[in-house]
Motif scaffolding. Structure first.
Motif, PDB file in Angstrom:
ATOM      1  N   GLY A  67       0.791  -1.228   0.000  1.00  0.00           N
ATOM      2  CA  GLY A  67       0.000   0.000   0.000  1.00  0.00           C
ATOM      3  C   GLY A  67       0.809   1.257   0.000  1.00  0.00           C
ATOM      4  N   THR A  68       2.076   1.237  -0.433  1.00  0.00           N
ATOM      5  CA  THR A  68       2.918   2.433  -0.420  1.00  0.00           C
ATOM      6  C   THR A  68       3.179   2.979  -1.818  1.00  0.00           C
ATOM      7  N   GLY A  69       2.514   2.460  -2.844  1.00  0.00           N
ATOM      8  CA  GLY A  69       2.627   3.066  -4.172  1.00  0.00           C
ATOM      9  C   GLY A  69       3.714   2.483  -5.053  1.00  0.00           C
ATOM     10  N   LYS A  70       3.930   1.196  -4.994  1.00  0.00           N
ATOM     11  CA  LYS A  70       4.972   0.606  -5.839  1.00  0.00           C
ATOM     12  C   LYS A  70       4.590   0.596  -7.321  1.00  0.00           C
ATOM     13  N   THR A  71       3.287   0.550  -7.618  1.00  0.00           N
ATOM     14  CA  THR A  71       2.867   0.491  -9.026  1.00  0.00           C
ATOM     15  C   THR A  71       3.314   1.743  -9.774  1.00  0.00           C
ATOM     16  N   LEU A  72       3.092   2.901  -9.195  1.00  0.00           N
ATOM     17  CA  LEU A  72       3.560   4.120  -9.853  1.00  0.00           C
ATOM     18  C   LEU A  72       5.070   4.285  -9.713  1.00  0.00           C
ATOM     19  N   GLY A  73       5.686   3.581  -8.763  1.00  0.00           N
ATOM     20  CA  GLY A  73       7.144   3.660  -8.636  1.00  0.00           C
ATOM     21  C   GLY A  73       7.842   3.146  -9.880  1.00  0.00           C
ATOM     22  N   PHE A  74       7.282   2.105 -10.510  1.00  0.00           N
ATOM     23  CA  PHE A  74       7.875   1.662 -11.781  1.00  0.00           C
ATOM     24  C   PHE A  74       7.036   2.116 -12.981  1.00  0.00           C
ATOM     25  N   ALA A  87       6.765  -6.427  -2.018  1.00  0.00           N
ATOM     26  CA  ALA A  87       6.764  -6.084  -0.598  1.00  0.00           C
ATOM     27  C   ALA A  87       7.659  -7.017   0.188  1.00  0.00           C
ATOM     28  N   THR A  88       7.826  -8.239  -0.281  1.00  0.00           N
ATOM     29  CA  THR A  88       8.708  -9.216   0.376  1.00  0.00           C
ATOM     30  C   THR A  88       9.779  -9.619  -0.625  1.00  0.00           C
ATOM     31  N   MET A  89      11.011  -9.528  -0.215  1.00  0.00           N
ATOM     32  CA  MET A  89      12.128  -9.828  -1.104  1.00  0.00           C
ATOM     33  C   MET A  89      13.167 -10.633  -0.329  1.00  0.00           C
ATOM     34  N   PRO A  90      13.034 -11.966  -0.252  1.00  0.00           N
ATOM     35  CA  PRO A  90      14.026 -12.778   0.463  1.00  0.00           C
ATOM     36  C   PRO A  90      15.408 -12.677  -0.191  1.00  0.00           C
ATOM     37  N   ALA A 108      12.382   0.920   1.077  1.00  0.00           N
ATOM     38  CA  ALA A 108      11.721   2.040   1.746  1.00  0.00           C
ATOM     39  C   ALA A 108      11.295   1.604   3.140  1.00  0.00           C
ATOM     40  N   VAL A 109      11.680   2.391   4.147  1.00  0.00           N
ATOM     41  CA  VAL A 109      11.347   2.090   5.544  1.00  0.00           C
ATOM     42  C   VAL A 109      10.534   3.248   6.087  1.00  0.00           C
ATOM     43  N   SER A 110       9.464   2.906   6.774  1.00  0.00           N
ATOM     44  CA  SER A 110       8.602   3.957   7.321  1.00  0.00           C
ATOM     45  C   SER A 110       9.239   4.568   8.574  1.00  0.00           C
ATOM     46  N   GLU A 111       8.714   5.687   8.989  1.00  0.00           N
ATOM     47  CA  GLU A 111       9.287   6.400  10.131  1.00  0.00           C
ATOM     48  C   GLU A 111       8.975   5.708  11.453  1.00  0.00           C
ATOM     49  N   ASP A 112       7.911   4.885  11.480  1.00  0.00           N
ATOM     50  CA  ASP A 112       7.515   4.301  12.761  1.00  0.00           C
ATOM     51  C   ASP A 112       8.380   3.113  13.157  1.00  0.00           C
ATOM     52  N   GLY A 113       9.253   2.688  12.311  1.00  0.00           N
ATOM     53  CA  GLY A 113      10.165   1.602  12.696  1.00  0.00           C
ATOM     54  C   GLY A 113      10.269   0.539  11.618  1.00  0.00           C
ATOM     55  N   GLU A 114      10.843  -0.586  12.013  1.00  0.00           N
ATOM     56  CA  GLU A 114      11.157  -1.662  11.076  1.00  0.00           C
ATOM     57  C   GLU A 114      10.082  -2.740  11.024  1.00  0.00           C
ATOM     58  N   GLY A 115       8.896  -2.465  11.536  1.00  0.00           N
ATOM     59  CA  GLY A 115       7.854  -3.488  11.521  1.00  0.00           C
ATOM     60  C   GLY A 115       7.527  -3.933  10.104  1.00  0.00           C
ATOM     61  N   ALA A 116       7.225  -5.239   9.975  1.00  0.00           N
ATOM     62  CA  ALA A 116       6.934  -5.771   8.639  1.00  0.00           C
ATOM     63  C   ALA A 116       5.578  -5.309   8.150  1.00  0.00           C
ATOM     64  N   THR A 117       4.627  -5.161   9.051  1.00  0.00           N
ATOM     65  CA  THR A 117       3.288  -4.737   8.645  1.00  0.00           C
ATOM     66  C   THR A 117       3.123  -3.240   8.887  1.00  0.00           C
ATOM     67  N   VAL A 118       2.125  -2.707   8.209  1.00  0.00           N
ATOM     68  CA  VAL A 118       1.862  -1.275   8.359  1.00  0.00           C
ATOM     69  C   VAL A 118       1.306  -1.019   9.759  1.00  0.00           C
ATOM     70  N   ALA A 119       1.748   0.077  10.357  1.00  0.00           N
ATOM     71  CA  ALA A 119       1.344   0.381  11.740  1.00  0.00           C
ATOM     72  C   ALA A 119      -0.141   0.712  11.840  1.00  0.00           C
ATOM     73  N   ASP A 161      -5.871  -3.556  -5.029  1.00  0.00           N
ATOM     74  CA  ASP A 161      -6.080  -2.300  -4.305  1.00  0.00           C
ATOM     75  C   ASP A 161      -7.532  -1.857  -4.485  1.00  0.00           C
ATOM     76  N   VAL A 162      -8.296  -1.962  -3.409  1.00  0.00           N
ATOM     77  CA  VAL A 162      -9.696  -1.545  -3.433  1.00  0.00           C
ATOM     78  C   VAL A 162      -9.892  -0.545  -2.296  1.00  0.00           C
ATOM     79  N   GLU A 163     -10.440   0.582  -2.633  1.00  0.00           N
ATOM     80  CA  GLU A 163     -10.666   1.603  -1.608  1.00  0.00           C
ATOM     81  C   GLU A 163     -11.799   1.193  -0.683  1.00  0.00           C
ATOM     82  N   GLY A 164     -11.625   1.472   0.612  1.00  0.00           N
ATOM     83  CA  GLY A 164     -12.678   1.239   1.580  1.00  0.00           C
ATOM     84  C   GLY A 164     -12.649  -0.118   2.243  1.00  0.00           C
TER      85      GLY A 164
END
Length: 675
Positions: free
Chosen positions: A19-26, A166-169, A188-199, A291-294
């Motif tokens: 959910g961080t926008g990888k589709t538009l990244g490439f 999202a997962t790259m072994p 890309a790492v979020s500011e809230d830490g290294e958690g694997a899932t979104v906070a 990706d479905v809104e809601g």
């Protein structure tokens, strides 16, 4: 972070949370580097660089993700008028081939259909300058790796390659470097830490019994503030079963799994996006990239296989900064698997709490109103449902689920022309005999009855009666009965006068009375009275050709006694009287008898011993002559000895007798004492 590196043409490995926008990244770098007519008009490119062949290729693992990425790229490239085409299985080939012939700039496709079109030389990949593997860890798995390698063989060696997931072994990264040139790994790492899932995603893990899960899920779906919900199952059968159960409980649910046709899968996704369906039950086919809104709730009805699948499932909610709730139901048998996932993701649910549909903590943690039951109240059933979404006919190519789904199958059944053949034609062979033979045997009866039957009657009715009777002799009885009304009745009566013909007399009165009764009664009476004369008439015709055949078979088998001819021993018996003819030699004088006795030593030892005991003493000269005798021919000596006169001078010749057969010598020796 990705845009400046990708725009420069460098190979990229991009990794970020769901959910961080990888589709538009490439997607944006691809659209920017494609040469379109607008670039020629602006002077950024030359007309020679324009081409109708694809200039960029995006490979994705699932059909649903393929359509989603295509729609995103079409939206982003609308200003520059970039031509984007989705190529995936489950659809007809013709529309995709026509679009390729018109010209395409970017292709988004699944490996199977891409290889099909490339192998048929309808897809030219020699002008591709950029390759993207979306969900790269899945694409480089053992299942997709051979197909990806074949696709890369069609591409030019000098190209840009980008991998996103999202997962790259580590093993996947090492494998990917074989197909890339000095890639840049961007994580890309979020500011809230290294958690694997979104906070923003709230996790709930419960230990639930399999038989209580449908009731438990029905109550979770009635939580306060719930929007759209996705339920993930491990098997296709479970997904179809849960979708059906939820529909019976009043929820507007749809299903997406591999056993459905492509039309039905896209129908369910469209209804889910449009809000006609608020619960989507699916397998891991919809776990990646959708990706479905809601979407506010994600429920893992069955524990996922590994931590990667868990992350992608849970990532369908809490996208683009929104909040979401993830509920995982762990069965008793899945506790070891869940503990491995919990350890890999560093979660705090090592021992899930035992939970049932009536547990108080379930209502508290998920904000479920008290007193909620497992059936949705009728007042809250406001969704239109899956049937409100139109089922599109995609021209499917024989995949599972049929062409266009159930609706298309029902429409095809309605359009099918009515059957022109009546069921009666099937019954013609129920008697076990051939239809052609029956028609040939009873054709006179059919003609007779057809001439007398009304216009509205069907000609097949008499055939059914004959098939029921079944016996061959009875077929001749209707023939006699049918011939009677056709021929004049008067000339038939004189036949009764002949004493030899008794059968026609019995049939004639029945034939006369028949015309006054219904047609069926006439046939039945003929069948009852006719069997006796018919059975007598049948053998009169059949034995005629059989009688001459029997003696012929006996003649053919006559050679058997020839093999019992006299054995070759009989000629030997005939020779014995000839040898007995030599018996006249018995009146021989004493001297020959002595000579015969002297000849005994030439015989075998046993013979000599017996004869020596019976005969008188023999002179030494006679013994010497007898020893020399065996060297001469046997038969010549015997004949001469029989013809020569018996005198004293012929004694040496008589001594040669031992060359004769044994039986003859024995008889002479026996006669010697009498002489």
């Amino acid at each position: 972070m990705t845009l400046p590196v990708a725009l420069s043409g460098t190979d990229v490995i991009g990794q970020a949370k769901t959910g961080t926008g990888k589709t538009l990244g490439f997607g944006l770098p691809l659209l920017e580097r494609v040469v379109v007519p607008a670039d020629v008009e602006a002077g950024r490119a030359t007309p020679d660089q324009l081409t109708d062949a694809p200039q960029a290729l995006v490979v994705v693992p699932t059909r649903e993700l393929c359509t989603q990425v295509t729609n995103d790229l079409l939206t982003a490239g609308k200003v520059r008028n970039v031509r984007v085409l989705a190529i995936y299985g489950g659809r007809a080939y013709e529309p995709q081939v026509e679009a390729l012939n018109k010209g395409v700039d970017v292709i988004v496709g699944t490996p199977g259909r891409l290889l099909d079109l490339a192998g048929q030389r309808k897809l030219d990949l020699s002008r591709v300058r950029a390759l993207v593997l979306d969900e790269a860890d899945e694409m480089l798995d053992l299942g997709f790796l051979p197909d990806v390698e074949k696709i890369m063989a069609y591409l030019p060696a000098k190209r840009q390659t980008m991998l996103f997931s999202a997962t790259m072994p580590g093993a996947v990264i090492g494998l990917a470097r074989r197909y890339m040139t000095q890639p840049t790994h961007i994580r890309a790492v979020s500011e809230d830490g290294e958690g694997a899932t979104v906070a923003n995603i709230t996790q709930h893990v419960f230990r639930a019994h399999n038989m209580d899960k449908p009731e438990l899920v029905s109550r979770i779906l009635q939580a306060e503030g719930r929007g759209l919900a996705m339920i993930f199952c491990r098997t296709k059968r479970t997904a179809a079963d849960i979708a059906e159960q939820l529909e019976r409980r009043g929820f507007a649910s749809g299903a997406v799994h591999g056993d459905l046709g492509q039309g039905a899968r896209e129908q369910a996704l469209r209804a889910f996006r449009n809000g006609k369906v608020d619960v989507l039950v699916c397998t891991d086919v919809a776990a990646r990239g959708i990706d479905v809104e809601g979407v506010t709730h994600v429920i893992n009805y069955q524990t996922p296989e590994d931590e990667k699948t868990f992350l992608h499932r849970v990532g369908r909610t809490g996208r683009a900064g929104n909040k979401g709730t993830a509920v995982t139901l762990v069965d008793w048998d899945d506790i070891p698997r869940w503990q491995l996932i919990n350890k890999a993701l560093e979660l705090d649910f090592h021992e899930p709490v035992e939970t049932y549909s009536t547990s108080p903590h379930l209502f508290e943690q998920l904000n479920i109103p008290a007193g909620t039951k497992g059936i949705l109240p009728r007042a809250e059933r406001t969704r239109a449902g899956l049937k409100a979404e139109e089922l599109e006919d995609l021209g499917e190519t024989g995949g599972r689920g049929g062409r266009g789904g159930r609706a298309a199958q029902a429409a095809a059944t309605e359009e099918r022309p009515a059957r022109t053949r009546t069921p009666r034609q099937r019954r013609r062979t129920r008697g076990g005999s051939e239809v052609a033979a029956e028609q040939a045997a009873v054709s006179p009866v059919a003609e007779a009855e057809a001439s007398q039957a009304p216009a509205g009657d069907e000609p097949r009715r008499p055939r059914r009666r004959r098939t029921r009777v079944g016996a061959v002799p009875v077929q001749s009885a209707p023939a006699v009965a049918a011939e009677a009304p056709v021929a004049p009745v008067a000339p038939v009566t004189p036949v009764v006068e002949a004493p030899a013909v008794a059968a026609p007399a019995a049939v004639t009165p029945v034939a006369e009375e028949a015309p006054a009764k219904p047609r069926r009664a006439r046939v039945r009476k003929a069948v009852q009275s006719a069997p006796e004369p018919d059975f007598q008439m049948a053998p009169l015709v059949e034995p005629a050709p059989l009688r001459p055949r029997r003696p012929r078979r006996i003649v053919e088998t006559a050679p058997e006694p020839d093999f019992q001819m006299a054995p070759p021993v009989e000629p030997v018996r005939a020779r014995r009287p000839r040898k007995a003819a030599a018996a006249p030699v018995t009146p021989v004088a004493e001297a020959p008898a002595v000579a015969v006795a002297e000849e005994a030593p030439a015989k075998p030892k046993r013979t000599r011993t017996r004869k020596a005991a019976e005969a008188a003493p023999v002179a030494a000269e006679a013994v010497a002559v007898a020893e020399e005798a065996p060297a001469k021919p046997k038969r010549t000596r015997t004949r001469k000895a029989a013809a020569a006169p018996v005198t004293a001078e012929t004694v040496p010749v008589a001594e040669e007798a031992p060359a004769k057969p044994k039986r003859t010598r024995t008889r002479k020796a026996a006669a010697a004492p009498e002489a």
